[in-house]
Write a protein that holds these residues in place. Structure first.
Motif, PDB file in Angstrom:
ATOM      1  N   TRP A  69      -2.304   2.533  -4.520  1.00 15.21           N
ATOM      2  CA  TRP A  69      -3.029   3.501  -3.703  1.00 15.21           C
ATOM      3  C   TRP A  69      -4.507   3.282  -3.921  1.00 15.21           C
ATOM      4  O   TRP A  69      -4.953   2.997  -5.040  1.00 15.21           O
TER       5      TRP A  69
ATOM      6  N   GLU B 102       3.275   8.510  -4.465  1.00 18.50           N
ATOM      7  CA  GLU B 102       4.160   7.538  -3.819  1.00 18.50           C
ATOM      8  C   GLU B 102       4.271   6.263  -4.662  1.00 18.50           C
ATOM      9  O   GLU B 102       5.332   5.652  -4.733  1.00 18.50           O
TER      10      GLU B 102
ATOM     11  N   SER C 121       0.831  -1.197   0.000  1.00 18.69           N
ATOM     12  CA  SER C 121       0.000   0.000   0.000  1.00 18.69           C
ATOM     13  C   SER C 121       0.867   1.249   0.000  1.00 18.69           C
ATOM     14  O   SER C 121       1.964   1.271   0.546  1.00 18.69           O
ATOM     15  N   CYS C 122       0.343   2.292  -0.626  1.00 18.89           N
ATOM     16  CA  CYS C 122       1.009   3.589  -0.677  1.00 18.89           C
ATOM     17  C   CYS C 122       0.013   4.659  -0.248  1.00 18.89           C
ATOM     18  O   CYS C 122      -1.200   4.477  -0.374  1.00 18.89           O
ATOM     19  N   ASP C 123       0.524   5.787   0.251  1.00 20.80           N
ATOM     20  CA  ASP C 123      -0.332   6.863   0.739  1.00 20.80           C
ATOM     21  C   ASP C 123      -0.891   7.762  -0.349  1.00 20.80           C
ATOM     22  O   ASP C 123      -1.788   8.554  -0.081  1.00 20.80           O
ATOM     23  N   SER C 124      -0.347   7.671  -1.584  1.00 21.83           N
ATOM     24  CA  SER C 124      -0.805   8.541  -2.656  1.00 21.83           C
ATOM     25  C   SER C 124      -0.375   7.962  -4.000  1.00 21.83           C
ATOM     26  O   SER C 124       0.548   7.144  -4.055  1.00 21.83           O
TER      27      SER C 124
END
Length: 148
Positions: free
Chosen positions: A129, A84, A78-81
Motif C-alpha cells: 500500500w 488489505e 497494489s492494495c487499497d489499505s
C-alpha cells in the motif's frame, strides 16, 4: 482495449497451487484451466497462469529455477489499505505459504506499507500500500530550477 498481463509460474502440484491462490483472493477461470494449467484471475487485467513443470518446459529451453533456493522475479501487487496488505499476507500464511520472507521490515510506518510471502513453490509476492499523497508527489521531487 486495456493491455493485460499473464504471469506464468511453474508449479509442482497444480491442485495445491490452485487452492493456495483461491485462498488469497484469486479466481480460477475454468475456460483456460486443465490438468496441465490453471488460469487464476486477480483483476480484469492481471492473471497468473499456473503451469505444471512439463507444460511450462514446452515454452522455454531454459531449466526451471527452484524458487525456494533462487530468485527469478519479485511480484508486487497494489492494495487499497494496510489492512488489505495484512489480509492477503495472513491468508497466504493460513493457506500454506511462508510469510514475511523479505530481509527488510516493510511494516514500520512511512508512506508505504508492505509485507511479503512465498507461495508453495517459493514464488515471492509483495502486497503493498502507498499513501495517496506520497504517490501523488512521487518518490523523487522534481527540481523545477533544472527544467529552466
Amino acid at each position: 482495449m486495456s493491455r493485460m498481463i499473464f504471469v506464468n509460474l511453474p508449479v509442482t502440484d497444480l491442485q495445491k497451487s490452485k487452492a493456495f491462490y483461491e485462498a488469497i483472493g484469486f479466481r480460477n477461470e475454468p475456460k483456460f484451466s486443465n490438468d496441465a494449467a490453471a488460469m487464476m484471475v486477480l483483476s480484469d487485467t492481471i492473471s497468473v497462469m499456473l503451469l505444471t513443470h512439463p507444460f511450462y518446459a514446452t515454452f522455454t529451453r531454459k531449466p526451471i529455477a527452484d524458487a525456494h533456493s533462487s530468485s527469478q522475479v519479485l511480484l508486487c501487487i497494489s492494495c487499497d489499505s494496510p489492512a488489505e496488505v495484512d489480509k492477503i499476507t495472513d491468508a497466504a500464511g493460513a493457506a500454506g505459504g511462508k510469510i514475511d520472507v523479505s530481509q527488510e521490515d516493510q511494516t514500520k510506518g512511512g508512506p508505504m506499507y508492505g509485507r511479503d510471502f512465498e507461495d508453495p513453490d517459493g514464488h515471492q509476492w509483495s502486497p503493498m500500500w502507498m499513501d495517496p499523497a506520497f504517490a501523488e508527489k512521487g518518490a523523487h521531487p522534481v527540481d523545477e530550477s533544472a527544467a529552466a
